[in-house]
Every structure is written in C-alpha cells, then in structure tokens.
Design an enzyme around this catalytic site. Sequence first.
Site, PDB file in Angstrom:
ATOM      1  N   HIS A 139       3.551  43.546  19.598  1.00 46.09           N
ATOM      2  CA  HIS A 139       2.297  42.894  20.253  1.00 46.09           C
ATOM      3  C   HIS A 139       1.494  42.299  20.148  1.00 46.09           C
ATOM      4  CE1 HIS A 139      -1.224  44.072  22.987  1.00 46.09           C
ATOM      5  NE2 HIS A 139      -0.630  44.671  23.453  1.00 46.09           N
TER       6      HIS A 139
ATOM      7  N   CYS B 150       2.700  42.630  27.077  1.00 48.48           N
ATOM      8  CA  CYS B 150       2.154  42.145  26.010  1.00 48.48           C
ATOM      9  C   CYS B 150       3.206  42.326  24.337  1.00 48.48           C
ATOM     10  CB  CYS B 150       1.204  42.746  24.837  1.00 48.48           C
ATOM     11  SG  CYS B 150      -0.344  43.298  25.672  1.00 48.48           S
TER      12      CYS B 150
ATOM     13  N   LYS C 189      -6.110  54.558  23.483  1.00 49.64           N
ATOM     14  CA  LYS C 189      -4.643  55.176  23.985  1.00 49.64           C
ATOM     15  C   LYS C 189      -4.661  55.985  23.005  1.00 49.64           C
ATOM     16  CE  LYS C 189      -2.725  50.618  23.691  1.00 49.64           C
ATOM     17  NZ  LYS C 189      -2.846  50.038  24.779  1.00 49.64           N
TER      18      LYS C 189
ATOM     19  N   GLN D  88       0.447  53.106  19.086  1.00 46.62           N
ATOM     20  CA  GLN D  88       0.935  53.600  19.476  1.00 46.62           C
ATOM     21  C   GLN D  88       1.447  54.877  18.744  1.00 46.62           C
ATOM     22  OE1 GLN D  88       1.539  53.030  23.086  1.00 46.62           O
ATOM     23  NE2 GLN D  88       0.601  51.262  23.437  1.00 46.62           N
TER      24      GLN D  88
ATOM     25  N   ASP E 273      -0.278  48.666  12.655  1.00 50.94           N
ATOM     26  CA  ASP E 273      -0.588  47.833  13.894  1.00 50.94           C
ATOM     27  C   ASP E 273      -0.486  49.352  14.633  1.00 50.94           C
ATOM     28  OD1 ASP E 273      -0.987  48.428  16.508  1.00 50.94           O
ATOM     29  OD2 ASP E 273      -0.240  46.353  17.665  1.00 50.94           O
TER      30      ASP E 273
HETATM   31  C1  PLP Z   1       1.404  48.289  20.054  1.00 57.47           C
HETATM   32  C2  PLP Z   1      -0.144  47.730  20.242  1.00 57.47           C
HETATM   33  N1  PLP Z   1      -1.170  47.010  19.477  1.00 57.47           N
HETATM   34  C3  PLP Z   1      -1.872  46.934  20.050  1.00 57.47           C
HETATM   35  C4  PLP Z   1      -2.531  46.924  21.225  1.00 57.47           C
HETATM   36  C5  PLP Z   1      -3.134  46.443  21.685  1.00 57.47           C
HETATM   37  O1  PLP Z   1      -4.823  47.732  22.085  1.00 57.47           O
HETATM   38  P1  PLP Z   1      -6.171  47.455  22.073  1.00 57.47           P
HETATM   39  O2  PLP Z   1      -5.262  47.077  23.624  1.00 57.47           O
HETATM   40  O3  PLP Z   1      -6.556  48.441  22.602  1.00 57.47           O
HETATM   41  O4  PLP Z   1      -7.004  46.884  20.996  1.00 57.47           O
HETATM   42  C6  PLP Z   1      -1.952  47.555  22.109  1.00 57.47           C
HETATM   43  C7  PLP Z   1      -1.995  48.160  23.099  1.00 57.47           C
HETATM   44  O5  PLP Z   1      -2.435  47.104  24.006  1.00 57.47           O
HETATM   45  C8  PLP Z   1      -0.720  48.421  21.831  1.00 57.47           C
HETATM   46  O6  PLP Z   1       0.650  49.085  22.438  1.00 57.47           O
END
Ligand code: PLP
Lengths: 140, 140, 401, 401
Positions: free
Chosen positions: C122, C359, C221, C198, C195
Amino acid sequence: MSATDDMYQSVIIDHDRSPRNFRHIDAPSHHAEGHNPLCGDNVQVELLVDVDGKIRDIAFQGSGCAISRASASMMTATLKGKTTAEAQELFDGFHALLTGKQVDTLPLGKLVVFKGVGEFPMRVKCATLAWHAMREALGR
Amino acid sequence: MSATDDMYQSVIIDHDRSPRNFRHIDAPSHHAEGHNPLCGDNVQVELLVDVDGKIRDIAFQGSGCAISRASASMMTATLKGKTTAEAQELFDGFHALLTGKQVDTLPLGKLVVFKGVGEFPMRVKCATLAWHAMREALGR
Amino acid sequence: MKDLRAEFPILATLSRGKPLVYLDSAATAQKPQVVIDAISDFYSHGNANIHRGVYQLSERATLAWDAAREQVARFIGAPDVNEVVFVRGTTEAMNLVAHSFLPRAARPASRAPVVLVTEMEHHANIVPWQLAGATTIAIPVTDAGELDLDAAERMLAEGPSLLAVVHVSNTLGTINPIAQLCRMAHAHGVPVVVDGAQAAPHIPVNIAELGCDFYAFSSHKTFGPTGIGALWAKREHLEAMTPYQGGGDMIDLVTFERTTFAEVPRRFEAGTPHIAGAVGFGVALKWIMALDRPAVEAHEMQLMRTASEQLSAVPGLRLVGTAAQKAAVVAFTLDGAHPHDVASMLDGEGVCVRAGHHCTQPLHKRLGLSASVRASFAPFNNHGDVEALVKGMHKVRKVFA
Amino acid sequence: MKDLRAEFPILATLSRGKPLVYLDSAATAQKPQVVIDAISDFYSHGNANIHRGVYQLSERATLAWDAAREQVARFIGAPDVNEVVFVRGTTEAMNLVAHSFLPRAARPASRAPVVLVTEMEHHANIVPWQLAGATTIAIPVTDAGELDLDAAERMLAEGPSLLAVVHVSNTLGTINPIAQLCRMAHAHGVPVVVDGAQAAPHIPVNIAELGCDFYAFSSHKTFGPTGIGALWAKREHLEAMTPYQGGGDMIDLVTFERTTFAEVPRRFEAGTPHIAGAVGFGVALKWIMALDRPAVEAHEMQLMRTASEQLSAVPGLRLVGTAAQKAAVVAFTLDGAHPHDVASMLDGEGVCVRAGHHCTQPLHKRLGLSASVRASFAPFNNHGDVEALVKGMHKVRKVFA
Ligand SMILES: Cc1ncc(COP(=O)(O)O)c(C=O)c1O
Ligand SMILES: Cc1ncc(COP(=O)(O)O)c(C=O)c1O
C-alpha cells in the site's frame, strides 16, 4: 430499474465502445490535457481552429471510464463546426446540466443523456473532464 | 464531608507543614532521587545504614505537594531504627494499602492515614514517591 | 455462527433506494452498536483531558485511555503495554517509524537508507520511506499474487536498512508468511516493519509468533472509530528512537535552551490525543476478541470462495490475486468495462465495492492493470450479499459486453 | 442569554458524589448533544471511507467531509476552503509547519533557523520548532502577563525566520494583539504562525483581520470531538511546502523510483483521516456560530470578573495573569498550599480545575512559580459554579493556612 441505469444509457455505452474522433490531429492549433485522479482518467484534446474562430477539427485521445470516453466523444461530435464562442456556451450549459442547475436543454441536443450523471457527484468530473480540457486548450 | 477530606487529615497537613527529617545527611551510605511529572514533585532520600543493616539515619529534601511531603516525612520517622528488611516489608504493606489491596494495617502504624489517597489514583504516585526513592537507594 | 447483522445499525440503511450490500470493509469497517455507544457514552459522561487532571472525570478518562492501550496490547499479544503507541492510523505509524527509527537503522549510516518493500505494498508502506530519504526496492510478486521468497532472500542478503511488508494485501488478499520473512530478515540483521492494516480485522495477530520489530494497524478497519490506530514496537527500538512530533505530554522539562522528553510511549504522543477514539478502539478490539474467531474466519473464507467461483463464471471477468493463503478480499476486472463503471453500476444495485488502484499503484502496474474492482468481506456479510454482487456483475456484463 | 446547560449531557453527572462544576474547559471542552449525535449518526448511517468510493455511502461521507472543511473556513473567515488542512489538533499543526514550512523560511537558509516565540507559549508552540532544529528565543512577558511589544519590535528587527505566538494564553488568559504583531512582523518580512487553541472557543476569529500566515486550533477545545483540528495557511505557503506524512490520498502517482503529490490541502492529509471527527468538528463550529456571541462573551467576562474579585478576597491567594485584555481563564496560587492539593480538595467539592504547569513551564519559571491552579469558563458555566469555586477555596485556605 436502478439509479445508475439512467447514467449508462445505450448512447453512452455506444460512444464508449466506438468513440468518435478518437485520434490525433496533425497540426492542432490548440491542445490540452485533463487528468482525473479518482478514476485515473486522462484525456488529450486537440483542436484546429480557423482564423474566424470556427472549430474545423477536434479530436481526443486517452483512457478512462465509459463516462469520460463517451463524454469526450460526444463533445467532439458536437463541437465540430461550431465557433469557439458557441463551444463556451455549450460548456456552460453542459456544466449547469451536470451540477443540477436549471438549464435550457434545447441547445445541448444529445448531450442531455448526461443529465443522469448529475445524480452521482463523484462521477461528474468524469463527464466534464474533456470539456475542461477543451476549454483550457482554447485558453480560458 | 467531602471525598477528599479523608485524604487531607490533620496529621498529613501537619507533616506537610513541619516535615520531620527534612535535611541532608553528611555522609549518606545510600541515596536516590524521585520525580513525579504530574505534580512536579521531586524528592531526594538519603540514608545512613549500619553494617548490620539497621537504618541509623534517614532524611529527605525536595519540593512537592502536601501528600508527597507528608509521606516522605512520615516515612523517615517510621524507618529510622528499622532494618532494611523491615523497610522493604513496610514498603510492600504501604504499597498494598494505597492500591486498595487487602492488608494487615497493624505494622503500618500511623501510615494508615494514607489509606484515603488510595481513592485517588492520580495521587497515589505522590504518596509513594519517597518510598520508591528509598527502595531504589537501598538498591532494590 | 451468531448472526451479527443486528449489531450493525448501518445495515438497516438503504443505498440508492436498495438494501445496503456493504462489500468495502477493506476501505473502512462498519461499526457495531457497542462501539458507537462507547463513543457517545464517553462524550456524555466521561469526557475530560487526560494525564494532568486530578479531578474524577479526568482520572476516569485517564484510566479509560490506559485501559484502551492494554486492550491493544492484549489484541496483538504484546507483553508490555508500554510498547504500544497510539497514532492516527497505519499511515502515521509508518511515518513515525520512517522519521524516528529509519535514520538509525541505515547501514552504513553515511549512505541513504534502502528500505526493502514488496510490489504489493500500500502507498502507506512506500511513500513514508521515500519522504524520509530512503530508496525503496521491491520484492517481486508472482502472477498469482504471492511474494517471490527466493528473490526476498537475495534482496535481504544485500543488507537493506529495513524490511517493510504488508501482512495481508488490501488488493490481493494474500496473507504473507510474516514469521518466515522475519526469520529470513533477522538472519541478515534486518529489522521488520509489518503493515497489519488488513490483517487485524481478519486473522488473529500475535507479535511474538510473528517475530517482527514493528506492527501497525488502524482502528477504523477493525470496527473502531476513525482517527486512531496503534504502532507496536519492541521496547529497545522505542527507547532508542528520537521524538516524532513535539508538544505537550511528550516532554519532561521544557526550556528555551533545552528540552527533555517523557518516557516511552508518551514521548511519541504529543498533544491532546484522540481520547474518545482510543476508548472506542479498545471496545472494538474487545468485540473482535469476543467473537468465535475460527467460525468467523471459516464464514469469511466460504463467502470469499463462493464469490470467487461464481464471479469467475461471468464471461470476461478475471480474478486479481489467487494466492493459496488469502483473506476475504476478492479483486477482479471485467473485459471491456472500466472498474469505475463497474462499481457505479453495482452501486445502482445497492452493492458497495471499491474501484481504482486501492492505493497500490505499483502492484497494478506490475499486473498490467490501471485499476480493478474490489469486494471485501466482514463477519456480518452473508450469502445474500455474494448473490447480489454476482447478479450485479452479470448485469454489468450484459451492458458492456 | 439562553441557558445552554441542558444541551450538555455531562452536566447531569456527579463528580465525587457532588454536582459537576466543570471549570476546565481550557483543557478540553464538553460536548453539546448535537455534536455527540452527529458522531453517532455518522457511524450509524453514513460511515464510509472518502474520496475513492463511487457508491452512495462513500459519496455522502465525502460530501460531509468537504462540508466540514467549508465550515472550518467559514468559522475563521477564510475565503479559500483549500487553505484549510485537517490535522489531529493544534500540536500537529505546529509540527506540520515546523517540518514543511520552517526550512524554507530560514534566513539565511544556511544557518539554523531562529523562531521567535513568547514567554507565554504552550509547549506545543515551542517544542516542534526545537525538534525541527530551530533556536527558540522568547519575547518577554510583563508581570501582569502581557507581551513586551517594544522588546518584540527589537527582536523582530533581528530577522527571525518566523514569529510563533499564541492568540489567547491558556494560563494567563491574555488576548494578544495579533493584528498589531502581524503588522510589526511583516514589516520585517517575518511570517506569523498563530496558536489559536484557546482563542477559537472564546472570541470570534477572522484570519483576514488578524493578517497572519498560519492559524491553528483544536476541535476538542471548541466543543467538538477529540483527534481533529485545523491548520489554516495562506495558499502560497501551502503550495510551496513539502509534504509532511506520506501515504494514501496525498499522492498523485507512486512508483518505487519517484512519487508525485496531490494538490493542496490533500498533500498534507496522508492516510484515512478522522472522518467522523471532522463531521463532529463542523457541527461544533456551526453550534458556536449560532450562539449569540456578544452575549456569550459578556457572560463569560462577567463570570471571570466575579471569580477574580471574589478569589482575590481569599487570604494568601494571588491571581496569575491580570492583562487588560483577557479571556475567561483565571489562574492563581494559594500561599502554603501546593496547586495539586488545592485541585484535589476542590475535586472533593465536585469542582474540576486544573493544577500544574498547564504545558507552560517557561511561563511558570518566568513568574517564579512551579505550578498554578487554573479555572476556565465555558458558555454553560454560571454564577453557581463561581460560588462553588470560591467557597471551595475558602475551605482549602482553612485547611492549609
Ligand atoms: C494494507 C494497508 N496498509 C495501510 C493502509 C493505510 O491505513 P490508514 O489509511 O488507516 O492509515 C491501508 C488502508 O487504507 C491498507 O489497506
Ligand atoms: C494555547 C494552547 N496551544 C496549544 C495547545 C495544544 O492543543 P492540542 O493538545 O489540542 O494539540 C493547547 C492545549 O493544550 C493550548 O492551550
């Protein structure tokens, strides 16, 4: 019938599949690009404008969603032969149509099929992308 | 009667106003500092411990709220003459008293006046500050 | 499995006049009533600033804040509650690590650091490293959407400063072998940032079993409120890290000449934090932990398999991401139809899916796609939801075929 | 003036078994029911991630998010909604400016920047500059708690990179002459960052009249939810600023080699933001704007004056901060009693005040104090609250005298 059926009328699908004026112009007098980060749409609009302000040729290239392709295609079909002043007027009318304003639909002709897009705020930019590029190309 | 009247009993106010053993020891055998960012309390505890483990002298310096000053004062008054092992036991008992645990209050003597502080979690650190410093000074 | 639908008030709303079929939990999860109530209750009966207040409201708010941190620690099996830092979300967590840890991980310290990522990351796990001055290089992804572990081994041997890898891909659904990657990375002395955005909502997470150095995830999430999330980090790393943002609560002593800082984790939590958010986050994690998790996982897997199978039967539809180990995320494309048009048409049927690059632009480029459609599942989804999706896709196909 | 007490559900709770007398609004404001309901409603009926979703829920969430930004702009009289950046709060706003603006404001660029602050700044307006490598020097404060403007003029003439100044002091209540300071600073080419955390809840703010370059404030102090706030900045500054945090939503195109960024203000809003927070923030600001503001201001002033007068009559009590221009904040000390003991005893009477350094350690040092007690007022406070405070202080005095 769902809310989006109105957005994807057959004329839009047809223009998406077989876009008119989807090509380059050899020596355009005006050109500009548009980019919509939401859908990743991008469009290049090229024009050949006469000294008397008549749009002799107009074409587009690029990739994007059906709404943006169909809109670009129908825009080129509509504007060819019009003056730049008329193009501006059509831009205004088209923009008003999509943002839900009261508008005289008669001059817009077939463009009224995009009225349904107005219900979907996130997609309005798709439909106006080529129009904004056209206007930018003409330097306004 | 309010909930805090129990915390500010007259013996605590008295020790705050006239703290016992509020001085330096010339050549302490053990010493340590404590700092409580909440109230800005800070305390230096000094001890003079015999070879046989008896606390011959104990004193404190520093500034802070009434609870921390009174607690330091009463700690020094209580521990003078006790062994380091007894000091550790009293620490455990005092800590238990303040964190609302079931505890035999008899060995604690006058220290039970601090029971009321246990009702105020944010202030427990004030009451235990000098005790923690004492324990650290003794190297535990 | 207990039917959870009644716990989610939003499922009673209509979308474009049709019953809501919410298949975008990977973008953000819906909230059970207990979470919504916890937030209202906090503001209605427990609101105060934390840490420096001695009065009862502030005392209670502080205890609630501390309890939320303990709940986070419990959720990921962290033995030390002070290893949990509250952040806005996964994105901020990565930026914190990039700012405060990466510089000291650089090998050699004199050169711009290299962060080894993967092609499926991401943007939140790519851009922070770049902004911190690092070069990002990526472990390749196979056509099925799995990491090329041989390549990973070679690239780790080259001594990057850090391995930053997603636990569960938000686009492919792939569950990466984090424990194995951590062993490989540590053999080369490379710390690992995971990370977990998910993973946290789908699979049990235990940082000790994973063996990573950092683990980040987002409240929104995991059925919690927006604007809060957690970074877990090994104590030794936190202790060695420079402060990130400056301000109240993260300091010990402030003068115009010299300022000293508070203990971890407060050193990394400048200013008034999202107190109500942490409280709601804690309740959400507790809610997850109280579920019959094996049953929920099995249910989600079944929905995903059914969806994958039935969608594959739509002419021109191609699944994106077919890893052996997958969470309940199904991405796909349809020949001749732009993903945004697909999503808009499904929207007309009340079906909420996401269209775009999610993203993960580099992943889409790797797969030769400009965008895709993604349906993602939550415990409250059911076979009716899958049916609506599949039926919708047949309709889309008819329009665009 | 309309009685606002019924709008605040928390006022019905007891504190230590006594009716709640909340005099700590400067730490965090209580929330009116409309704000609490807006948050619940969002999670119950409108929750979705923003920007990239085409379905109706996401569309609505995006519109709500945009509307909140417009509300912030309206609240401070900003003509361009895109000059408003959502942040976690005032603290993060200052850190953003320190990271992304300060380096280009440094004069000469080769030397460590100097940021001119004041002796009355909150740590949030000191530490971020220090962490960004700046030297902080401070405009002196008079004994009454006002800025020494002659000194300010001299110090501005020395050409600092930036003037960072609080609009309303959270400890003294002093309302600083921001418009005048901006004129003085701009005459020397010095941009001005204003910390509006305590001004926003008390006095009408208009950035055009103030003439500043940056203005920051926090939702939680303006009757809104925690975890959100706003930084307003002149468009030209925003355009020139480097990104702060990296991640989703703040990018245009991401590759492992090179990444380009989105337009302002999105460039500064990485990751999923605190959507529900922004929605609640917008409702809170709307609630403030709907008040009869002159009447509310007069009411608060009256409470402050009564409190100041009656407290001064307590033997050994000294007021801290007696500026001519003051907002409804009353700080004081009591001879022979430590502020924390004072606050604890008041707590026993249900009176919530703050004790400590209020994140203004340098100010306390300047005034020769280690800590102070602070009572701060909100529109819902009444004369009964003042009475409880004064009565409590007489009791405290008796115990400690
Ligand atoms: C795999 C992953 N990493 C990072 C993020 C970023 O999370 P956040 O937007 O809550 O900071 C997301 C979600 O958008 C994600 O799906
Ligand atoms: C004057 C002032 N500036 C800055 C801050 C910091 O605000 P926040 O904690 O919301 O970031 C506060 C409040 O704590 C304040 O009173």
